[in-house]
Design a protein around this motif. Structure first.
Motif, PDB file in Angstrom:
ATOM      1  N   GLY A  61       0.813  -1.209   0.000  1.00  0.00           N
ATOM      2  CA  GLY A  61       0.000   0.000   0.000  1.00  0.00           C
ATOM      3  C   GLY A  61       0.846   1.258   0.000  1.00  0.00           C
ATOM      4  O   GLY A  61       0.545   2.230  -0.703  1.00  0.00           O
ATOM      5  N   ARG A  62       1.899   1.244   0.795  1.00  0.00           N
ATOM      6  CA  ARG A  62       2.814   2.390   0.827  1.00  0.00           C
ATOM      7  C   ARG A  62       3.429   2.650  -0.545  1.00  0.00           C
ATOM      8  O   ARG A  62       3.486   3.788  -1.019  1.00  0.00           O
ATOM      9  CB  ARG A  62       3.913   2.102   1.852  1.00  0.00           C
ATOM     10  CG  ARG A  62       5.017   3.147   1.933  1.00  0.00           C
ATOM     11  CD  ARG A  62       6.265   2.548   2.561  1.00  0.00           C
ATOM     12  NE  ARG A  62       6.851   1.509   1.718  1.00  0.00           N
ATOM     13  CZ  ARG A  62       7.812   0.647   2.126  1.00  0.00           C
ATOM     14  NH1 ARG A  62       8.248   0.704   3.377  1.00  0.00           N
ATOM     15  NH2 ARG A  62       8.306  -0.241   1.299  1.00  0.00           N
ATOM     16  N   ASP A  63       3.894   1.573  -1.190  1.00  0.00           N
ATOM     17  CA  ASP A  63       4.585   1.721  -2.476  1.00  0.00           C
ATOM     18  C   ASP A  63       3.623   2.155  -3.584  1.00  0.00           C
ATOM     19  O   ASP A  63       3.983   2.956  -4.452  1.00  0.00           O
ATOM     20  CB  ASP A  63       5.273   0.410  -2.857  1.00  0.00           C
ATOM     21  CG  ASP A  63       6.400   0.054  -1.898  1.00  0.00           C
ATOM     22  OD1 ASP A  63       6.865   0.960  -1.168  1.00  0.00           O
ATOM     23  OD2 ASP A  63       6.811  -1.131  -1.864  1.00  0.00           O
ATOM     24  N   LEU A  64       2.395   1.631  -3.565  1.00  0.00           N
ATOM     25  CA  LEU A  64       1.422   2.029  -4.576  1.00  0.00           C
ATOM     26  C   LEU A  64       0.982   3.478  -4.384  1.00  0.00           C
ATOM     27  O   LEU A  64       0.785   4.218  -5.353  1.00  0.00           O
ATOM     28  CB  LEU A  64       0.209   1.101  -4.538  1.00  0.00           C
ATOM     29  CG  LEU A  64       0.420  -0.296  -5.131  1.00  0.00           C
ATOM     30  CD1 LEU A  64      -0.745  -1.209  -4.774  1.00  0.00           C
ATOM     31  CD2 LEU A  64       0.584  -0.212  -6.654  1.00  0.00           C
ATOM     32  N   ALA A  65       0.839   3.891  -3.142  1.00  0.00           N
ATOM     33  CA  ALA A  65       0.476   5.281  -2.872  1.00  0.00           C
ATOM     34  C   ALA A  65       1.543   6.230  -3.408  1.00  0.00           C
ATOM     35  O   ALA A  65       1.233   7.304  -3.945  1.00  0.00           O
ATOM     36  CB  ALA A  65       0.277   5.488  -1.377  1.00  0.00           C
ATOM     37  N   ALA A 159       5.012   6.033 -12.372  1.00  0.00           N
ATOM     38  CA  ALA A 159       3.780   6.529 -11.747  1.00  0.00           C
ATOM     39  C   ALA A 159       2.589   5.743 -12.284  1.00  0.00           C
ATOM     40  O   ALA A 159       2.669   5.080 -13.321  1.00  0.00           O
ATOM     41  CB  ALA A 159       3.596   8.016 -12.025  1.00  0.00           C
ATOM     42  N   LEU A 160       1.491   5.801 -11.539  1.00  0.00           N
ATOM     43  CA  LEU A 160       0.213   5.244 -11.967  1.00  0.00           C
ATOM     44  C   LEU A 160      -0.826   6.362 -11.971  1.00  0.00           C
ATOM     45  O   LEU A 160      -0.785   7.258 -11.109  1.00  0.00           O
ATOM     46  CB  LEU A 160      -0.254   4.133 -11.025  1.00  0.00           C
ATOM     47  CG  LEU A 160       0.491   2.804 -11.039  1.00  0.00           C
ATOM     48  CD1 LEU A 160      -0.059   1.902  -9.941  1.00  0.00           C
ATOM     49  CD2 LEU A 160       0.372   2.113 -12.387  1.00  0.00           C
ATOM     50  N   ARG A 161      -1.735   6.281 -12.910  1.00  0.00           N
ATOM     51  CA  ARG A 161      -2.849   7.221 -12.916  1.00  0.00           C
ATOM     52  C   ARG A 161      -3.978   6.623 -12.084  1.00  0.00           C
ATOM     53  O   ARG A 161      -4.704   5.745 -12.509  1.00  0.00           O
ATOM     54  CB  ARG A 161      -3.329   7.477 -14.341  1.00  0.00           C
ATOM     55  CG  ARG A 161      -4.500   8.437 -14.419  1.00  0.00           C
ATOM     56  CD  ARG A 161      -4.990   8.586 -15.846  1.00  0.00           C
ATOM     57  NE  ARG A 161      -6.255   9.317 -15.900  1.00  0.00           N
ATOM     58  CZ  ARG A 161      -6.972   9.477 -17.007  1.00  0.00           C
ATOM     59  NH1 ARG A 161      -6.532   8.957 -18.151  1.00  0.00           N
ATOM     60  NH2 ARG A 161      -8.107  10.139 -16.966  1.00  0.00           N
ATOM     61  N   GLY A 162      -4.110   7.085 -10.852  1.00  0.00           N
ATOM     62  CA  GLY A 162      -5.134   6.560  -9.980  1.00  0.00           C
ATOM     63  C   GLY A 162      -6.472   7.246 -10.189  1.00  0.00           C
ATOM     64  O   GLY A 162      -6.589   8.250 -10.895  1.00  0.00           O
ATOM     65  N   LEU A 163      -7.492   6.677  -9.572  1.00  0.00           N
ATOM     66  CA  LEU A 163      -8.824   7.272  -9.622  1.00  0.00           C
ATOM     67  C   LEU A 163      -8.910   8.438  -8.651  1.00  0.00           C
ATOM     68  O   LEU A 163      -8.370   8.385  -7.540  1.00  0.00           O
ATOM     69  CB  LEU A 163      -9.882   6.229  -9.266  1.00  0.00           C
ATOM     70  CG  LEU A 163     -10.154   5.136 -10.318  1.00  0.00           C
ATOM     71  CD1 LEU A 163     -10.971   4.016  -9.704  1.00  0.00           C
ATOM     72  CD2 LEU A 163     -10.882   5.740 -11.510  1.00  0.00           C
ATOM     73  N   ASP A 164      -9.600   9.459  -9.044  1.00  0.00           N
ATOM     74  CA  ASP A 164      -9.774  10.617  -8.171  1.00  0.00           C
ATOM     75  C   ASP A 164     -10.562  10.228  -6.922  1.00  0.00           C
ATOM     76  O   ASP A 164     -11.535   9.460  -6.986  1.00  0.00           O
ATOM     77  CB  ASP A 164     -10.506  11.735  -8.905  1.00  0.00           C
ATOM     78  CG  ASP A 164      -9.690  12.305 -10.057  1.00  0.00           C
ATOM     79  OD1 ASP A 164      -8.449  12.173 -10.010  1.00  0.00           O
ATOM     80  OD2 ASP A 164     -10.301  12.868 -10.986  1.00  0.00           O
ATOM     81  N   GLY A 165     -10.132  10.775  -5.789  1.00  0.00           N
ATOM     82  CA  GLY A 165     -10.876  10.602  -4.552  1.00  0.00           C
ATOM     83  C   GLY A 165     -10.655   9.286  -3.834  1.00  0.00           C
ATOM     84  O   GLY A 165     -11.320   9.020  -2.830  1.00  0.00           O
ATOM     85  N   MET A 166      -9.748   8.461  -4.315  1.00  0.00           N
ATOM     86  CA  MET A 166      -9.492   7.173  -3.665  1.00  0.00           C
ATOM     87  C   MET A 166      -8.448   7.350  -2.568  1.00  0.00           C
ATOM     88  O   MET A 166      -7.397   7.961  -2.776  1.00  0.00           O
ATOM     89  CB  MET A 166      -9.003   6.145  -4.684  1.00  0.00           C
ATOM     90  CG  MET A 166      -9.967   5.926  -5.844  1.00  0.00           C
ATOM     91  SD  MET A 166     -11.588   5.276  -5.332  1.00  0.00           S
ATOM     92  CE  MET A 166     -11.160   3.590  -4.975  1.00  0.00           C
ATOM     93  N   ALA A 167      -8.748   6.811  -1.398  1.00  0.00           N
ATOM     94  CA  ALA A 167      -7.823   6.884  -0.268  1.00  0.00           C
ATOM     95  C   ALA A 167      -7.365   5.480   0.100  1.00  0.00           C
ATOM     96  O   ALA A 167      -8.059   4.503  -0.192  1.00  0.00           O
ATOM     97  CB  ALA A 167      -8.507   7.555   0.916  1.00  0.00           C
ATOM     98  N   PRO A 168      -6.211   5.365   0.744  1.00  0.00           N
ATOM     99  CA  PRO A 168      -5.768   4.036   1.184  1.00  0.00           C
ATOM    100  C   PRO A 168      -6.786   3.408   2.126  1.00  0.00           C
ATOM    101  O   PRO A 168      -7.470   4.097   2.886  1.00  0.00           O
ATOM    102  CB  PRO A 168      -4.450   4.332   1.907  1.00  0.00           C
ATOM    103  CG  PRO A 168      -3.995   5.639   1.349  1.00  0.00           C
ATOM    104  CD  PRO A 168      -5.249   6.420   1.073  1.00  0.00           C
TER     105      PRO A 168
END
Length: 510
Positions: A61-65, A159-168
């Motif tokens: 989770g840390r690395d993906l964030a 980098a990854l393009r994550g979804l807006d508003g997503m939290a760990p």
């Protein structure tokens, strides 16, 4: 277009083909780990395994964030979780690495595949090691596997393009999943950082005496790689370990200090790991059926409850066996030779079916790897029809592997007062009457007589042309093509052995 990146037994961002493919796409990426309560209620899973997995999820989770796409940890049925995420985020593609897990995960993946096809979802599964899905036969497999291991590591995306508003997401505790009490105070801790330090420590410090010390539960605790739980959860890839070993091998080339031999042995066991996992990939029913059908009714399917309980608790009255079991229960780990001995004693001396004893060992192993575990359970029980039968003498193993008695005494304090020469056979001590049946149990079986009876029974099955014909089928499908494969095919390796086990037959851990 949103892509769901489904993590299973691959909890890392390095050398991760599925992550690289997802990052190369045009849309957003939703990294996902599904906590499946039904899986964690199975008889081969345990809280110690989940807690190790949870620690690995924390570093993932840390690395993906840091890459820009927080990990979503969702509890529930896989199909329902995926269906909800598809509906919520409009995902049209799922990417994951192939999983060679137990029979439950195999059936789950079949169900997910059927759901995806029925709903227009493109599910892409990529290999993550030398395991080959839908392999026709083993011809050329070893060379192909070695080629995969030599290939460059897959680059980690910037980098990854994550979804807006997503939290760990928070990772649930074992208690949240209703898992039973499972103290394991000596358990290894999980996580990518610890995996890398463990690998580095082995290759530069601890592993010098690996080849010599791996058979001892005392020395093996330090000298073995201790990478097995990290490989089982995929927090480090087999190829990363192979590359690190190759680099270290180049550094120590020509030195006569033991390193070259130890690294060669470690590399060999990485290959054996894939060899055994390929067996389960090719035949998932290995978990529930004897490889050779002639052994299906050899032992009672309903186990002797007294013997099974004594073995699970480390109370068989065979000191070295009990010491090894208690060590395993406390630490979640045991060196490869002693794992084999525990299974062999249960199968031969106690005459328990491997399907009764295998789940207990699976639960106790923090590093439980189904592909290795179930193949080895059968191999050490003599039910494959293609491997030489090896019946360990548990008394001799105690004297050989624990010559000072330090290991046995540590885990069996009840025997503190027994003289050294009687430590592995306290029933021969003239003062045993005040010990056995009071402080420490009397042996549940006569080890010598039980071993002889088991040998006769198991070898008695290997008679007749029908047995040989089915053995030939098993060999064609599962036998290694390296070394003595031709000898196996001719039946030469089915002769009675001296009981000495080769390293290649005990690749539970390396």
């Amino acid at each position: 277009m949103t892509t769901i990146l489904w993590f299973k037994r691959d909890l890392r961002i390095s050398d991760h083909p599925a992550l690289a493919l997802a990052a190369a796409g045009e849309g957003a990426v939703l990294p996902l780990y599904i906590v499946e309560p039904e899986y964690w209620a199975l008889p081969d899973t345990s809280a110690r395994q989940w807690r190790f997995t949870a620690e690995c999820l924390a570093t993932l989770g840390r690395d993906l964030a840091a890459l820009g796409a927080p990990l979503q940890v969702v509890t529930g049925d896989a199909i329902q979780v995926l269906r909800d995420l598809v509906a919520c985020h409009g995902a049209t593609r799922i990417i994951s690495l192939e999983e060679t897990g137990n029979l439950w995960t195999f059936r789950r993946d079949l169900a997910v595949g059927a759901w995806a096809r029925g709903n227009g979802i493109d599910w892409v599964e990529l290999p993550q090691s030398g395991i080959v899905r839908r392999l026709r036969n083993r011809d050329g497999w070893a060379a192909a596997r070695d080629k995969v291991m030599r290939a460059p590591l897959v680059a980690t995306p910037a980098a990854l393009r994550g979804l807006d508003g997503m939290a760990p997401c928070a990772v649930p505790d074992a208690r949240d999943l209703g898992m039973g009490f499972d103290p394991c105070h000596g358990r290894q801790k999980g996580g990518r950082d610890l995996a890398l330090s463990t690998l580095g420590g082995f290759l530069t410090e601890r592993g010098r005496d690996y080849r010599r010390a791996m058979s001892s539960p005392v020395q093996g605790e330090w000298a073995c790689s201790r990478l097995s739980p990290y490989l089982a959860t995929g927090v480090i890839s087999p190829r990363e370990a192979a590359h690190a070993a190759a680099a270290r091998k180049a550094e120590v080339a020509g030195a006569r200090d033991g390193w070259s031999g130890s690294i060669a042995s470690f590399t060999s066991r990485l290959a054996w790991r894939d060899h055994f996992m390929q067996k389960l990939e090719d035949e998932p029913a290995i978990e529930i059926r004897c490889l050779h059908s002639a052994y299906e009714t050899l032992r009672p399917r309903a186990p002797d409850a007294t013997r099974l309980a004594a073995w699970e608790k480390g109370e068989t009255g065979l000191p070295f066996v009990d010491a090894c079991m208690r060590f395993l229960v406390h630490t979640g780990w045991l060196n490869f030779r002693m794992r084999s001995m525990l299974m062999a004693v249960a199968s031969y001396h106690l005459w328990l079916d491997w399907r009764s004893t295998g789940p207990h060992l699976a639960r106790m192993f923090t590093d439980y790897e189904p592909g290795i575990h179930w193949s080895q359970c059968q191999m050490q029980s003599g039910t494959t029809g293609m491997n030489t039968i090896r019946i360990y003498n548990p008394v001799k193993q105690g004297y050989d592997q624990d010559p000072t008695g330090a290991f046995t005494r540590k885990w069996l304090p009840e025997l503190a007062g027994v003289p050294d020469r009687f430590l592995q056979e306290p029933w021969l001590w003239d003062r045993a009457d005040g010990l056995l049946g009071r402080k420490y149990p009397a042996p549940v079986v006569d080890a010598k007589a039980a071993g002889a009876a088991a040998r006769d029974a198991v070898w008695g099955v290997r008679k007749g042309d029908a047995f040989g014909r089915e053995s030939a089928r098993v060999i064609r499908k599962h036998a290694s093509r390296k070394g003595g494969a031709a000898h196996v095919a001719k039946g030469r390796s089915l002769r009675k052995s001296s009981g000495k086990a080769s390293a290649g037959q005990m690749s539970f851990e390396f």
